[in-house]
Design a protein around this motif. Structure first.
Motif, PDB file in Angstrom:
ATOM      1  N   SER B 167      -7.594  -2.237  -0.600  1.00  0.00           N
ATOM      2  CA  SER B 167      -7.190  -2.665   0.743  1.00  0.00           C
ATOM      3  C   SER B 167      -7.627  -4.062   1.131  1.00  0.00           C
ATOM      4  O   SER B 167      -6.844  -4.825   1.677  1.00  0.00           O
ATOM      5  CB  SER B 167      -7.744  -1.693   1.787  1.00  0.00           C
ATOM      6  OG  SER B 167      -7.759  -0.390   1.294  1.00  0.00           O
ATOM      7  N   LEU B 168      -8.894  -4.408   0.883  1.00  0.00           N
ATOM      8  CA  LEU B 168      -9.420  -5.648   1.460  1.00  0.00           C
ATOM      9  C   LEU B 168      -8.625  -6.909   1.116  1.00  0.00           C
ATOM     10  O   LEU B 168      -8.340  -7.699   2.006  1.00  0.00           O
ATOM     11  CB  LEU B 168     -10.895  -5.821   1.093  1.00  0.00           C
ATOM     12  CG  LEU B 168     -11.857  -5.406   2.198  1.00  0.00           C
ATOM     13  CD1 LEU B 168     -13.292  -5.465   1.716  1.00  0.00           C
ATOM     14  CD2 LEU B 168     -11.685  -6.294   3.429  1.00  0.00           C
ATOM     15  N   PRO B 169      -8.250  -7.110  -0.157  1.00  0.00           N
ATOM     16  CA  PRO B 169      -7.486  -8.327  -0.442  1.00  0.00           C
ATOM     17  C   PRO B 169      -6.215  -8.422   0.410  1.00  0.00           C
ATOM     18  O   PRO B 169      -5.915  -9.468   0.978  1.00  0.00           O
ATOM     19  CB  PRO B 169      -7.154  -8.190  -1.927  1.00  0.00           C
ATOM     20  CG  PRO B 169      -8.268  -7.364  -2.462  1.00  0.00           C
ATOM     21  CD  PRO B 169      -8.584  -6.373  -1.378  1.00  0.00           C
ATOM     22  N   PHE B 170      -5.496  -7.297   0.536  1.00  0.00           N
ATOM     23  CA  PHE B 170      -4.281  -7.310   1.362  1.00  0.00           C
ATOM     24  C   PHE B 170      -4.617  -7.544   2.829  1.00  0.00           C
ATOM     25  O   PHE B 170      -3.974  -8.341   3.513  1.00  0.00           O
ATOM     26  CB  PHE B 170      -3.539  -5.975   1.208  1.00  0.00           C
ATOM     27  CG  PHE B 170      -2.307  -5.880   2.053  1.00  0.00           C
ATOM     28  CD1 PHE B 170      -1.109  -6.418   1.617  1.00  0.00           C
ATOM     29  CD2 PHE B 170      -2.345  -5.269   3.297  1.00  0.00           C
ATOM     30  CE1 PHE B 170       0.032  -6.342   2.405  1.00  0.00           C
ATOM     31  CE2 PHE B 170      -1.214  -5.190   4.092  1.00  0.00           C
ATOM     32  CZ  PHE B 170      -0.020  -5.725   3.634  1.00  0.00           C
ATOM     33  N   VAL B 171      -5.646  -6.841   3.326  1.00  0.00           N
ATOM     34  CA  VAL B 171      -6.062  -6.986   4.727  1.00  0.00           C
ATOM     35  C   VAL B 171      -6.413  -8.445   5.019  1.00  0.00           C
ATOM     36  O   VAL B 171      -5.944  -9.034   5.998  1.00  0.00           O
ATOM     37  CB  VAL B 171      -7.271  -6.065   5.017  1.00  0.00           C
ATOM     38  CG1 VAL B 171      -7.940  -6.433   6.319  1.00  0.00           C
ATOM     39  CG2 VAL B 171      -6.836  -4.602   5.030  1.00  0.00           C
TER      40      VAL B 171
END
Lengths: 307, 293
Positions: B167-171
């Protein structure tokens, strides 16, 4: 990953005093901590394992030099690499061709356009694990629904053991992977087609361009950027795919239907060869890095205002 | 039909004179019909098998539709298999990793888009590059990190892995991309009031960036819900197993109860399907920006 010594690059007209530039890192820290734990440190550890001697729990007990890499050949690396190439190309090419046709089809003013656009999302919206479980049932050698259907249509005379040999299981799994890759590819290409300037289409119609000729000569050249992006994203995605093969054949029989991701996972968690798993992972990483560099290049050309 | 929003109704294609389109339309209907049949067939199988009564399962499986359907399956499966518990696990892990990714990702996205922090481009590229790895490869060494931290077979282990990897890279990318376009004047009103940067982030930027935060959150939830490799390796007992992995684990049974498994599969699919239909248009543009998978 600690890159504190990085020189200040391309200072934009944002907050720019050097004290501020360092203070800003505070806001990055929580995210960085999570990413370091989940990916950053594991990548470093993967390198350590690749060149280390490991016991069956994956604890590093010494230095192995390149032994893990040479050991990969005895573990069947060449077959796995060949499979990975067949898997990747055999899924990418049909996915792109089918998606181009679908994207063009749903871009036209058709009856039921919104219905078809909803249908196109469905394969993407079913969890991949469930797709693979469904595939495992549908291609069962005795009661599988595919056999039932083909028998009823008199296309086959006796049930086929689809998943018993790689000669049939590999194509079957590739078809499932194509099916799940189509939605994202189609929707991306669709947004590319919708951005084609209307004047060009009008003018070409006056010149008598129709059908496949119009698609190939007028529309296709206009969507090369979208096309390059989906090719690269799909390459990485297909190369990395795991659940379909793991659930349906576990790469078997005897790793004849194994790709590099299955190979790595099996070396580590089935065979306890963590050193070799690290080495194989490193090979995969080098291939993917090439893809990554190409992706960033294409991305920056299109809309890369953040990088 | 939410999906209709994919393109604006008046697409530029409509500027092609209609009479030159007849051949294209015939072709389109054929392609779309074939794809529709091929897509609905698996769903049809799922529903058909989920309705087969247990007594006749072994013979019914040889047919495409049950001889007499049994709607009670949808009730029975909850007691025959621990579906409710596995579903709860899925909700906790997917919900937890979504919250973790947003709480840590929003300040980071702010710093990456509104401050000229040290190494800004290198961070952005580094986060993007993590997406090149397959989860099934990362888990080989991430497993050790989790073992050292005593997080194997816990919710926290999967929450951290899902948030950090999926999730974090996309977020970060999608929210930073949105925040970048927020006008500077809004920021200045807070500067005049003497508010801290934290106040600025949560009181000014978050409310404006809500559209991108919702999409990023939904993406994070779906990705975690769909995870296979991490949960397969880390969730070794049913106490932490998410629903899809749980269903997979029941395939090892001597006599596979396909009817209940297909019912549970429908349960595992529905939440994601609905979320997908709601946000899919924005997901495509967001994925192109923030993720390589």
């Amino acid at each position: 990953m600690k890159n504190t010594a990085c020189p200040p690059k391309g200072s934009e007209p944002l907050m720019s005093t050097s004290r501020h530039r360092w203070q800003g890192l505070i806001y990055l820290m929580p995210a960085l901590l999570v990413i370091t734990m989940a990916v950053g440190y594991p990548i470093v550890h993967l390198f350590e394992m690749a060149f280390g001697q490991t016991n069956s729990f994956g604890i590093i007990t010494g230095n192995a030099g390149f032994k893990n890499f040479s050991g990969l050949f005895a573990s069947g690396l060449m077959r796995v690499m060949l499979n990975t190439v067949i898997w990747t190309a055999g899924i990418l090419v049909p996915t792109i061709i089918i998606s181009l046709a679908l994207a063009y089809a749903v871009s036209l003013p058709l009856k039921g356009q919104s219905f078809f656009r909803t249908i196109i999302i469905i394969p993407w919206a079913i969890p991949l694990t469930i797709v693979a479980i469904l595939g495992d049932m549908a291609f069962n050698s005795t009661y599988g629904q595919v056999n039932t259907l083909l028998l009823q249509l008199h296309l086959i005379s006796h049930p086929i053991g689809w998943l018993a040999t790689a000669r049939t299981s590999f194509p079957v799994m590739m078809i499932l992977a194509i099916w799940v890759s189509i939605p994202f590819t189609t929707l991306t290409l669709l947004s590319g087609i919708q951005a084609v300037p209307g004047e060009i289409l009008e003018a070409s119609a006056i010149d008598g361009a129709k059908g496949f000729y119009r698609f190939r000569k007028i529309i296709l050249p206009q969507i090369t950027n979208a096309l390059q992006l989906v090719v690269l994203i799909n390459l990485a995605y297909i190369f990395n795919s795991f659940p379909i093969i793991w659930i349906m054949t576990q790469g078997g029989p005897a790793s004849t239907s194994s790709t590099i991701t299955i190979f790595v996972y099996q070396l580590a968690f089935t065979l306890g060869q963590f050193g070799q798993a690290g080495a194989a992972a490193l090979l995969a990483f080098i291939i993917l890095m090439g893809l990554g560099v190409a992706y960033v290049k294409v991305y920056r050309r299109t809309e890369g205002n953040l990088l | 039909m939410i999906a209709a929003k994919v393109g604006d109704g008046a697409s530029r294609i409509s500027r092609i004179p209609r009479h030159t389109l007849s051949g294209d339309r015939v072709f389109s209907y054929i392609v779309l019909s074939v794809f529709t049949v091929l897509t609905l067939f698996p769903i049809f199988i799922m529903i058909a098998v989920s309705l087969m009564p247990s007594r006749h399962l072994s013979s019914d499986l040889y047919h495409l539709w049950p001889t007499n359907i049994d709607l009670r399956n949808y009730l029975l499966m909850w007691s025959q298999l621990p579906v409710a518990h596995l579903l709860l696990n899925s909700v906790i892990i997917a919900g937890g990793s979504t919250i973790l990714a947003l709480l840590t990702g929003i300040p980071a996205a702010f710093a990456l888009s509104r401050m000229n922090i040290v190494g800004r481009k290198i961070w952005l590229f580094g986060f993007l590059a993590t997406q090149l790895f397959s989860p099934s490869i990362i888990i080989v060494s991430a497993y050790h990190v989790m073992a050292i931290a005593h997080l194997t077979d816990t919710y926290w282990g999967l929450i951290i892995l899902d948030a950090g990897f999926y999730s974090l890279p996309f977020v970060l990318w999608s929210i930073a991309g949105f925040m970048r376009h927020i006008p500077r004047e809004l920021e200045e009103t807070v500067d005049v009031d003497g508010g801290s940067t934290w106040t600025k982030i949560w009181r000014v930027f978050v409310p404006i960036a809500i559209p991108s935060i919702v999409v990023a959150g939904v993406y994070a939830f779906i990705q975690s819900w769909n995870d296979f490799a991490f949960a397969l390796t880390l969730a070794t007992s049913q106490s932490t197993m998410p629903l899809p992995i749980g269903i997979y684990s029941f395939m090892g049974a001597y006599q596979i109860q396909w009817n209940y498994l297909m019912g549970a599969s429908l349960v595992a699919t529905l939440p994601v399907l609905i979320l997908f239909l709601i946000v899919q248009k924005r997901l495509v543009s967001g994925m192109l920006a923030g993720s390589i998978k």
